[in-house]
Enzyme design. Structure first.
Site, short mmCIF file in Angstrom:
data_model
loop_
_atom_site.label_atom_id
_atom_site.label_comp_id
_atom_site.label_asym_id
_atom_site.label_seq_id
_atom_site.Cartn_x
_atom_site.Cartn_y
_atom_site.Cartn_z
N ARG A 1 -0.80 24.33 65.27
CA ARG A 1 -1.99 24.50 64.42
C ARG A 1 -1.57 24.59 62.96
NH1 ARG A 1 -3.96 30.76 65.81
NH2 ARG A 1 -1.91 31.70 65.61
N ARG B 1 -10.05 33.70 80.59
CA ARG B 1 -10.50 34.35 79.37
C ARG B 1 -11.09 33.36 78.35
NH1 ARG B 1 -5.43 37.15 79.84
NH2 ARG B 1 -4.56 35.81 78.25
N TYR C 1 0.91 41.14 75.36
CA TYR C 1 0.14 40.67 74.21
C TYR C 1 -1.03 41.64 74.02
CZ TYR C 1 -2.80 38.38 70.97
OH TYR C 1 -3.57 38.15 69.85
N ARG D 1 -18.96 27.16 76.39
CA ARG D 1 -20.34 27.49 76.02
C ARG D 1 -21.26 26.27 76.15
NH1 ARG D 1 -18.47 30.57 71.02
NH2 ARG D 1 -17.62 32.46 71.98
N ASP E 1 -4.27 42.49 71.34
CA ASP E 1 -5.00 42.27 70.10
C ASP E 1 -4.95 43.56 69.27
OD1 ASP E 1 -5.84 39.64 69.87
OD2 ASP E 1 -7.49 39.93 71.27
N GLU F 1 2.37 25.58 62.16
CA GLU F 1 2.95 26.54 63.11
C GLU F 1 3.58 25.82 64.30
OE1 GLU F 1 0.15 29.76 63.60
OE2 GLU F 1 0.85 30.10 65.65
N ARG G 1 8.10 33.92 73.17
CA ARG G 1 7.96 32.73 72.34
C ARG G 1 8.04 33.21 70.89
NH1 ARG G 1 8.77 28.08 74.58
NH2 ARG G 1 7.32 26.97 73.21
P1 FAD Z 1 4.10 45.23 65.56
O1 FAD Z 1 3.02 44.89 64.61
O2 FAD Z 1 4.95 44.15 66.07
O3 FAD Z 1 5.02 46.35 64.89
C1 FAD Z 1 6.28 46.69 65.41
C2 FAD Z 1 7.21 46.96 64.24
O4 FAD Z 1 8.40 47.59 64.75
C3 FAD Z 1 7.67 45.72 63.50
O5 FAD Z 1 7.31 45.80 62.15
C4 FAD Z 1 9.18 45.69 63.68
O6 FAD Z 1 9.88 45.27 62.51
C5 FAD Z 1 9.50 47.15 63.96
N1 FAD Z 1 10.71 47.35 64.77
C6 FAD Z 1 10.96 46.87 66.01
N2 FAD Z 1 12.14 47.32 66.47
C7 FAD Z 1 12.67 48.11 65.48
C8 FAD Z 1 13.86 48.87 65.37
N3 FAD Z 1 14.76 48.95 66.37
N4 FAD Z 1 14.08 49.55 64.21
C9 FAD Z 1 13.17 49.53 63.19
N5 FAD Z 1 12.01 48.81 63.27
C10 FAD Z 1 11.77 48.13 64.40
N6 FAD Z 1 -4.57 40.38 67.09
C11 FAD Z 1 -5.87 40.32 66.78
O7 FAD Z 1 -6.63 41.27 67.03
N7 FAD Z 1 -6.40 39.21 66.14
C12 FAD Z 1 -5.64 38.13 65.83
O8 FAD Z 1 -6.15 37.16 65.28
C13 FAD Z 1 -4.26 38.17 66.18
N8 FAD Z 1 -3.47 37.12 65.90
C14 FAD Z 1 -2.16 37.16 66.28
C15 FAD Z 1 -1.38 36.05 66.00
C16 FAD Z 1 -0.05 36.02 66.41
C17 FAD Z 1 0.79 34.83 66.08
C18 FAD Z 1 0.48 37.12 67.14
C19 FAD Z 1 1.88 37.08 67.66
C20 FAD Z 1 -0.29 38.24 67.37
C21 FAD Z 1 -1.62 38.27 66.96
N9 FAD Z 1 -2.41 39.40 67.16
C22 FAD Z 1 -3.75 39.34 66.82
C23 FAD Z 1 -1.88 40.63 67.74
C24 FAD Z 1 -1.30 41.62 66.69
O9 FAD Z 1 -0.25 41.02 65.98
C25 FAD Z 1 -0.82 42.89 67.42
O10 FAD Z 1 -1.95 43.51 68.01
C26 FAD Z 1 -0.15 43.94 66.53
O11 FAD Z 1 0.84 43.38 65.72
C27 FAD Z 1 0.49 45.02 67.40
O12 FAD Z 1 0.97 46.07 66.58
P2 FAD Z 1 2.23 46.94 66.99
O13 FAD Z 1 2.30 48.06 66.04
O14 FAD Z 1 2.18 47.28 68.44
O15 FAD Z 1 3.49 45.96 66.83
#
Ligand code: FAD
Length: 377
Positions: free
Chosen positions: A279, A174, A350, A178, A352, A302, A249
Site C-alpha cells: 500500500r 473479520r 496483534y 457490505r 488494535d 509499504e 512480519r
Molecule cells: P508498542 O507500541 O510496540 O510499544 C512497545 C515499546 O517497547 C516499543 O517502543 C519498543 O521500542 C519498546 N521495547 C521493546 N523491547 C524493549 C527493551 N528490551 N528495552 C527497551 N524498550 C523496549 N491499531 C489501531 O488501533 N489502528 C490502526 O490503524 C493501527 N495500525 C497499525 C499499523 C501497523 C503497521 C501495525 C504494526 C500496528 C497497527 N496498529 C493499529 C496497532 C498498534 O500499533 C498497537 O495497538 C500498539 O502499538 C500497541 O502498543 P504497545 O504499547 O503494546 O506496543
C-alpha cells in the site's frame, strides 16, 4: 500501602498507561524505551523536510466501540473526526474498500441494488465448501473466485509471505462485506485522529512527577533492582530466545516526496501480486484539517517481509508451531517472580490501539485488587 519502585519497559500505550496509574497511586516509576522517542509503534512526528505529521511505523487510525478506552485517551489530547476510507488498485483499476456495493457494481460492470447484489454474490460463492479450513476456502465460500482473486489473494500473499491456503479461515471472518455504499472501513461508533499526533498523547500520559522516562535505553542495559517490572517488549527476547524466536512480519517504508497531492487520499492498497508493495500512505491526508497548509507531500510505500533478527517486529505470524512456542514462553513467564508481560509484543498478539488501552486499564484494575488484598503483583 507498600510503595514500590517499578520499571516499565516500553513507551507505547501499554507501558504509558501502567506507568501513569502506578505513579498516581504513589509508586516511583522508571520507564525505559530503547527508541529515542515515546509512542511505541504509534509514534508520529513532524517530517523534517515538509513539516507534515507522519506515522513513522505505518498508518494508525483510532477506532473503537469501547467507551472506557475512548474516554481515557480523550483526557490526554484532542481528537479530530476522521473516517478511514481505503481505495484499492486491482488489475489497473481503482475501487473502494471494504468490498461494498460500489466495489461490486464497478468490478462486475453492473448497477445492482443491495438485494440484487446479495443474490448475485451468493450465486458466485462456492457452495461446495461447507466447512472452510483456511483463508482461501473462507473467501471462496463467501465471495467466490473473482472478488477473491482481485482483492484478497495477491494482497494476502504479499502481506503474509504465504499462500492464503496456509492461513487460518478466522482472518477473513473479520473482513466486512457490505451490500450498501458505506465505504467507512470501520464499523465502530468512535473514530478519529489526534490533532497533535499519538506521541503527544503518550507524552501527556507520561507527564507525572513520579515517572522518570529514559529514552534510548534498553532494559538489557539496566542493572538496577526494581520491586516489579512491567515488560511490553517481545516475550521471547526477555528470555534470550532460549525456546526459539517467535515469527513476525516486518515492514520497509520507501519515502516518496512530491509537490501538492500524490494520490488524492490517505491509503491506497495495491492488490496485484505483480506490484511488490502492499500500500501507499499519504500522510497529509491523515490530518485533513491542516493538509492545505503544506505545498509538498510525503508518502510511504509499504513492503512486507519476514522479520530478521535485527528488524522491527510488526505483525505476529502466529502459525501453529509459534502458538505452541508462545505457550512454552508463557509457562516460563509463570515461573518468574516480579515481572508481568503486557501489550502486543509481551503477549505476541496483534492488538488494535483501543484493545491495547483496554487491556492496560484492565491490568491496572487487577493491580489495584491485588494491592487491596495485600497480595504480591
Ligand atoms: P508498542 O507500541 O510496540 O510499544 C512497545 C515499546 O517497547 C516499543 O517502543 C519498543 O521500542 C519498546 N521495547 C521493546 N523491547 C524493549 C527493551 N528490551 N528495552 C527497551 N524498550 C523496549 N491499531 C489501531 O488501533 N489502528 C490502526 O490503524 C493501527 N495500525 C497499525 C499499523 C501497523 C503497521 C501495525 C504494526 C500496528 C497497527 N496498529 C493499529 C496497532 C498498534 O500499533 C498497537 O495497538 C500498539 O502499538 C500497541 O502498543 P504497545 O504499547 O503494546 O506496543
Amino acid at each position: 500501602m507498600l510503595l514500590m519502585r517499578v520499571c516499565i519497559v516500553g513507551a507505547g500505550f501499554s507501558g504509558a498507561i501502567i506507568a501513569r496509574h502506578l505513579a498516581q497511586k504513589g509508586h516511583e516509576v522508571v520507564l525505559l524505551d530503547e527508541r529515542p522517542h515515546a509512542g511505541g509503534n504509534c509514534h508520529t512526528e513532524r517530517d523534517a523536510a515538509t513539516g507534515i505529521m507522519v506515522h513513522r511505523y505505518g498508518p494508525h487510525i483510532f477506532h473503537t466501540a469501547d467507551q472506557r478506552a475512548w474516554d481515557y485517551i480523550n483526557q490526554f489530547g484532542k481528537f479530530r473526526p476522521y473516517v478511514n476510507r481505503v481505495k484499492a488498485i486491482s488489475q489497473g483499476r481503482v475501487y473502494t474498500l471494504p468490498v461494498n456495493l460500489l466495489t461490486i457494481n464497478q468490478f462486475f460492470g453492473k448497477t445492482l441494488s443491495p438485494k440484487e447484489a446479495r443474490t448475485f454474490i451468493e450465486s458466485k460463492a462456492d457452495k461446495s465448501i461447507k466447512n472452510p479450513q483456511n483463508f482461501e476456502e473462507q473467501a471462496l465460500s463467501m465471495i467466490g473466485p473473482d472478488l477473491y482473486r482481485a482483492f484478497f489473494h495477491g494482497y494476502t500473499c504479499k502481506q503474509w509471505g504465504m499462500e492464503p491456503t496456509e492461513l487460518p479461515a478466522s482472518i477473513l471472518k473479520r473482513l466486512p462485506l457490505r451490500f450498501n455504499y458505506d465505504d467507512n472501513y470501520f464499523n465502530h461508533p468512535y473514530q478519529g485522529m489526534p490533532e497533535d499526533g499519538y506521541t503527544a498523547i503518550i507524552e501527556n500520559i507520561l507527564k507525572h512527577d513520579r515517572i522518570e522516562v529514559r529514552l534510548g535505553t534498553s532494559f538489557e542495559a539496566v542493572a538496577e533492582e526494581f520491586d516489579h517490572v512491567f515488560y511490553t517488549g517481545p516475550i521471547d527476547r526477555y528470555f534470550g530466545f532460549r525456546l526459539g524466536r517467535l515469527g513476525y512480519r516486518t515492514l520497509d517504508f520507501e519515502r516518496i516526496e512530491d509537490e501538492g497531492d500524490y494520490q488524492g487520499t490517505a491509503v491506497i492498497n495495491y492488490c496485484d501480486q505483480s506490484v511488490p508493495f502492499t500500500r501507499i500512505s499519504e500522510h497529509k491526508h491523515f490530518a485533513p484539517w491542516e493538509a492545505d497548509k503544506f505545498s509538498r507531500t510525503v508518502c510511504f510505500r509499504e513492503y512486507s517481509r519476514l522479520a530478521g533478527e535485527q528488524d522491527i517486529p510488526y505483525y505476529p505470524i502466529r502459525q501453529v508451531h509459534e502458538k505452541r512456542m508462545l505457550e512454552s514462553y508463557i509457562e516460563l513467564a509463570r515461573t518468574e517472580k516480579k515481572i508481568s508481560f503486557l501489550g502486543r509484543l509481551g503477549t505476541y498478539r496483534y492488538l488494535d490501539m483501543d484493545v491495547t488501552i483496554s487491556e492496560a486499564l484492565a491490568a491496572c484494575d487487577r493491580i489495584d485488587q491485588l494491592v487491596a488484598a495485600g497480595e504480591a503483583i
